[in-house]
Scaffold this active site. Structure first.
Site, short mmCIF file in Angstrom:
data_model
loop_
_atom_site.label_atom_id
_atom_site.label_comp_id
_atom_site.label_asym_id
_atom_site.label_seq_id
_atom_site.Cartn_x
_atom_site.Cartn_y
_atom_site.Cartn_z
N ARG A 473 56.66 -32.18 -5.52
CA ARG A 473 56.44 -32.16 -6.97
C ARG A 473 57.67 -31.61 -7.69
O ARG A 473 58.67 -31.25 -7.08
CB ARG A 473 55.21 -31.32 -7.29
CG ARG A 473 55.37 -29.85 -6.96
CD ARG A 473 54.14 -29.07 -7.41
NE ARG A 473 54.21 -27.68 -7.05
CZ ARG A 473 53.29 -27.05 -6.34
NH1 ARG A 473 52.23 -27.70 -5.88
NH2 ARG A 473 53.42 -25.77 -6.07
N GLU A 475 59.27 -28.92 -8.62
CA GLU A 475 59.28 -27.49 -8.36
C GLU A 475 60.37 -27.25 -7.32
O GLU A 475 61.48 -26.96 -7.68
CB GLU A 475 57.91 -27.02 -7.88
CG GLU A 475 57.86 -25.51 -7.78
CD GLU A 475 56.54 -24.90 -8.22
OE1 GLU A 475 55.62 -25.60 -8.61
OE2 GLU A 475 56.46 -23.66 -8.18
N GLU A 741 49.25 -26.56 0.91
CA GLU A 741 49.45 -25.42 0.03
C GLU A 741 48.17 -24.59 -0.12
O GLU A 741 48.21 -23.37 -0.15
CB GLU A 741 49.88 -25.92 -1.35
CG GLU A 741 50.01 -24.84 -2.40
CD GLU A 741 50.58 -25.38 -3.71
OE1 GLU A 741 50.42 -26.58 -3.97
OE2 GLU A 741 51.19 -24.60 -4.44
C1 BGC Z 1 54.70 -22.26 -5.73
C2 BGC Z 1 54.40 -21.19 -4.72
C3 BGC Z 1 54.91 -19.92 -5.26
C4 BGC Z 1 54.08 -19.66 -6.48
C5 BGC Z 1 54.17 -18.34 -7.09
C6 BGC Z 1 53.92 -21.94 -6.96
O1 BGC Z 1 54.03 -22.86 -7.93
O2 BGC Z 1 54.48 -23.50 -5.24
O3 BGC Z 1 54.58 -21.50 -3.44
O4 BGC Z 1 55.02 -18.89 -4.39
O5 BGC Z 1 54.20 -20.68 -7.42
O6 BGC Z 1 52.91 -17.92 -7.15
#
Ligand code: BGC
Length: 867
Positions: A473, A475, A741
């Protein structure tokens, strides 16, 4: 009679044959190989020379350490004559064994220095300025070329190449090297990486051409969330210089300058999150050959030199390490096919097309999962479009793969291909940081084997330049919390010594003036992430410690130490009463736990204690006695404050969650006399949930180790093999090929989780593999013996598993275990590398354990299991 010891797998700065070492005293490491048992290195002699032949005689001209009485085999710092920029060095090691017998010098290995001074960089930074755009905002990738004449035959040629953005280097019609997404990702305001390419085989006397294609990469492409880009700049640029050494020993430097020319060709757009658009009709055939007519090309823009220093890449590059053939190709509509690669992977696809009409547009869309109707499920990609488009030239055969994009996917929707598409036409190209695989595990339970496989694939998918949270995604950031919880597992799966050493520099670079560590590293400027989140920011202390334990890299610990101390001081200053109430940034808590909210202050203070403790221990390792005392005392005080505020007289930790109990036990935050009670509360909660876990990112990796340590091996195995929701095997029962996840990314009752975060390739819950290696496999780090100098071999059979095999290649060499249970007896085969010992802990048949010391070599043990 044993043969003398010899040194093997020689590495410099943790890398095999690195070009471009730019530290003045490179560190050298080797494995000790030798047959028989109880073999030990008692002395070494390192010799380093400017030519391999000089190692044959006694005349090593750069360094002769002489005989050094030491068992050290890793991180031995070069201490010879100062090394010069671009200098090649060959080295070999001779060892003495336990009977003081000298072995033969090892076969020579090589390293080569990079450019050691900013003044070595004389080439100009060049770029394209304005670029053509596609209708959806994509920006064309410029192709740049320069030509030069070489006056004599070439003996050695190197290119030192840096870019803001990503590049592919071409030379005389061929791609130089097989690396991808060079020069890599850092905070480009702080440091800009460069790569060294060996061009010896590509350059020759006469006319030559060098070319580069530039992509947006992390520098100006889409990074982080919400469809944002241009974090560091707006357009990519390049700086390249070539060193040519002629057959007569003379040298010449050439480089990018105002004579270079540029054009836009087939790559109409390429972005890591959005995908690549490639129009093969616009290929500039032969563009990187000297004979190519570039009269239609325009001059490049010469740019201002960036302020940040150029630094050689310090870890393995991204490469394609495997190519997957589809397990199924199905026609789903007119001109549409669905390709299933059978594995959720990261990278891209390679297309092979036959006789397509010129101008045919093939569109590729990707997905990790299919929806209920068998169509690709793309919601979880959010703003990352992940779409590649290829426009055919119309040749009999066309082969194509993109250059500057990647994503996580298992399925590919191919549209625009009217004829049949067969499996040989679409292949999955698996790309990640090419750190060597360093471990394996297999046992009698196929589900557990699949879990281990999924963890490894989660790491392959997410260790791409930095440890990212997810690969699909919008990120794909170096989230610190994820990185710290997974770090021990990561070291067991792959040799990530160089990878994490590089990333820890990013972590230090992202630290704020006031000592706060960021939540992500590298931190794209103003990308919207916070700093100081408990268990995320603490990665700045925890990961250097894990690296010390696993790789005994003292220099790395030393480099990170000031930033570690600033962090602990920062939290302390904001929280003088030692309960971490203030300054917790975005405070994520035990992220993605299941109906188990751990009070955030409990979790935060536990991590404050942990960081203070690890800082004190690091100070001890580094011989900074005063800090060791000071932070040791601080840790004791935080611990008392934690117990006073959060642990009741019955050992129950405030919040009562599995996480709260697990962290308190794991970090030693419960009075010794109450530990059993705390463990009982933990087990009661698990039982109340019908033997299910509820842990989130922060506590999941500690769950099984704590249960095991507290005498509940049975519960550890029960959770590991649980396959109903929530559990590790739940996702596997539903076809997962990587770690999800969320425990509930998809459930039969609710289908896909509709919240805005739903990655199917996130490694955090995979931190369970540390326990799988340690206890199911039986290969663990012996506390106090950094770098696996002594291995703790303590297989803990359970869960009906009847046999297991594991191996791990530490910096000392390969350890192997294989056990099986037969008629109530545990049989163990063990191999310990030379110069290493093992503490073998086995059941004593009466409910206890016995411990045996073993030297190197092959061993066999049998021990009755109790009961
Ligand atoms: C990520 C996580 C990260 C988190 C923080 C998310 O959007 O994918 O893996 O640690 O944000 O809480």
């Amino acid at each position: 009679m044993t043969t003398p010891l010899c040194a093997a797998r020689l590495r410099c700065e943790l890398l095999d044959t690195p070009l471009g070492v730019d530290v003045p005293a490179p560190r050298l490491s080797w494995e000790v190989h030798g047959d028989g048992r109880e073999r030990r290195q008692t002395a070494y002699r390192v010799r380093v020379a400017s030519a391999p032949a000089l190692l044959d005689g006694e005349a090593a001209d750069l360094w002769d350490s002489g005989r050094v009485g030491s068992g050290d085999s890793a991180h031995v710092a070069y201490a010879g004559v100062p090394l010069r920029s671009a200098q090649s060095a060959w080295w070999s090691v001779q060892l003495w064994d336990e009977s003081d017998r000298a072995g033969a010098p090892s076969s020579p290995a090589r390293f080569e220095m990079g450019l050691l001074s900013p003044a070595d960089w004389t080439a100009s930074w060049i770029g394209a300025g304005a670029r053509p755009r596609t209708h959806d905002g994509g920006r064309a990738c410029p192709q740049l070329r320069g030509t030069f004449h070489l006056r004599r035959p070439v003996r050695r040629a190197r290119a030192y190449v840096s870019a803001l953005g990503v590049y592919e280097l071409w030379c005389n019609g061929e791609r130089a090297g097989d690396e991808r997404l060079l020069p890599g990702w850092t905070d480009y305001r702080r440091r800009i990486p460069y790569t060294v390419h060996d061009l010896t085989a590509l350059l020759h006397q006469g006319d030559n051409a060098l070319g580069a294609v530039l992509g947006d990469g992390w520098y100006c492409g889409h990074v982080a969330f919400n469809g944002r880009r241009n974090f560091w700049g707006r357009s990519p640029s390049l700086c390249a210089q070539v060193l040519v050494e002629y057959d007569d020993g003379s040298r010449e430097w050439l480089g990018t300058d105002s004579s270079w020319r540029l054009a836009f060709g087939a790559v109409l757009a390429s972005d890591m999150q959005m995908g690549e658009t490639y129009d093969a009709r616009r290929e500039l055939r032969g563009w990187s050959t000297p004979a190519y007519d570039d009269s239609g090309w325009r001059p490049v823009s010469v740019l201002r030199r960036p302020a940040a220093p150029l630094e050689s890449r310090r870890c393995e590059p991204v490469r394609v390490t495997e190519t997957l053939a589809p397990v199924a190709v199905t026609r789903t509509g007119a001109g549409t096919h669905l390709v299933d690669l059978g594995q959720n992977m990261v990278g891209w696809v390679r297309l092979r097309l036959h006789r397509l009409p010129r101008g045919t547009r093939i569109r590729l869309r990707f997905a990790e999962m299919l929806d209920g109707n068998g169509r690709i499920y793309t919601e979880n990609y959010r703003a990352a479009r992940c779409t590649d488009t290829y426009v055919a030239r119309g040749d009999a055969v066309e082969e194509w793969e993109p250059s500057f994009t990647f994503r996580g996917f298992r399925y590919v929707e191919v549209s625009g291909h009217r004829g049949d598409l067969d499996a040989a036409q679409v292949e999955g190209r698996v790309a990640h940081t090419d750190a060597p695989v360093a471990g394996g595990f297999e046992c009698s339970d196929p589900m557990l084997n699949r879990l281990w496989h999924n963890v490894l694939w989660g790491q392959r998918g997410n260790f791409l330049e930095v440890p990212t949270d997810c690969p699909q995604r919008d990120e794909r950031l170096g989230w610190m919390g994820d990185a710290q919880i997974f770090a021990p597992t990561a070291t067991l799966n792959m040799d990530v010594a160089a990878f994490y050493a590089k990333w820890l520099q990013d972590v230090a670079d992202a630290q704020r003036e006031d000592g706060a560590f960021a939540d992500v590293a590298p931190e794209p400027p103003d990308c919207g992430t916070s700093a100081s989140a408990p268990a995320w920011a603490d990665a700045g202390v925890i990961v250097p410690w894990v690296m010390w334990e696993r790789y005994a890299d003292r220099a790395l610990l030393q480099r990170q130490y000031p930033s570690m101390r600033r962090w602990v001081d920062h939290v302390h200053a904001a929280n003088p009463d030692l309960l971490w109430r203030n300054g917790r940034g975005n405070d994520y808590g035990d992220w993605l736990s299941v109906e188990a909210d751990t009070p955030k202050e409990v979790l935060a203070t536990a991590f404050f204690a942990r960081s203070a403790e690890l800082l004190a221990r690091s100070a001890g390792v580094l011989g900074i006695e005063e800090d060791a005392r000071r932070y040791g005392a601080l840790h004791d005080r935080i611990r008392s404050a934690f117990i006073g505020a959060h642990v009741d007289a019955d050992g129950r930790v405030e919040g009562g969650t599995q996480c709260a109990h697990v962290l308190a036990l794991r970090f030693g935050l419960v009075p010794p006399q109450l530990r059993e009670r705390t463990a009982a509360h933990l087990v009661a909660d698990i039982e109340k949930r019908d033997w299910h876990l509820s842990t989130g990112f922060v506590s999941v990796g500690h769950l099984l180790p704590v249960l095991d340590e507290m005498g509940r091996l049975d519960v550890a195995w029960r959770l590991l093999l649980q396959d109903s929701f929530p559990s590790w095997l739940f996702s596997i029962r539903h076809g997962a090929t990587t770690i999800w996840e969320r425990w509930d990314g998809w459930t039969p009752e609710k289908g896909f989780q509709t919240w805005h975060m739903n990655s199917f390739n996130h490694y955090s819950f995979g931190s369970v593999a540390e326990w799988i290696y340690d206890r199911a496999g039986g290969i663990a780090l012996d506390p106090g013996a950094a770098g696996f100098a002594r291995v703790l071999v303590r297989p803990r059979p359970g869960g009906g598993v009847t046999w297991a095999r594991a191996w791990h290649r530490s910096i000392r060499g390969v350890v192997r275990t294989a056990w099986r249970v037969e008629d109530g007896v545990l049989h163990l085969d063990l191999e310990v590398p030379a110069n290493t010992t093992a503490r073998v802990v086995l059941p004593d048949g009466a409910g206890g354990e016995r411990s045996v010391e073993a030297g190197s070599g092959a061993h066999r043990f049998s021990a009755p299991l109790s009961g």
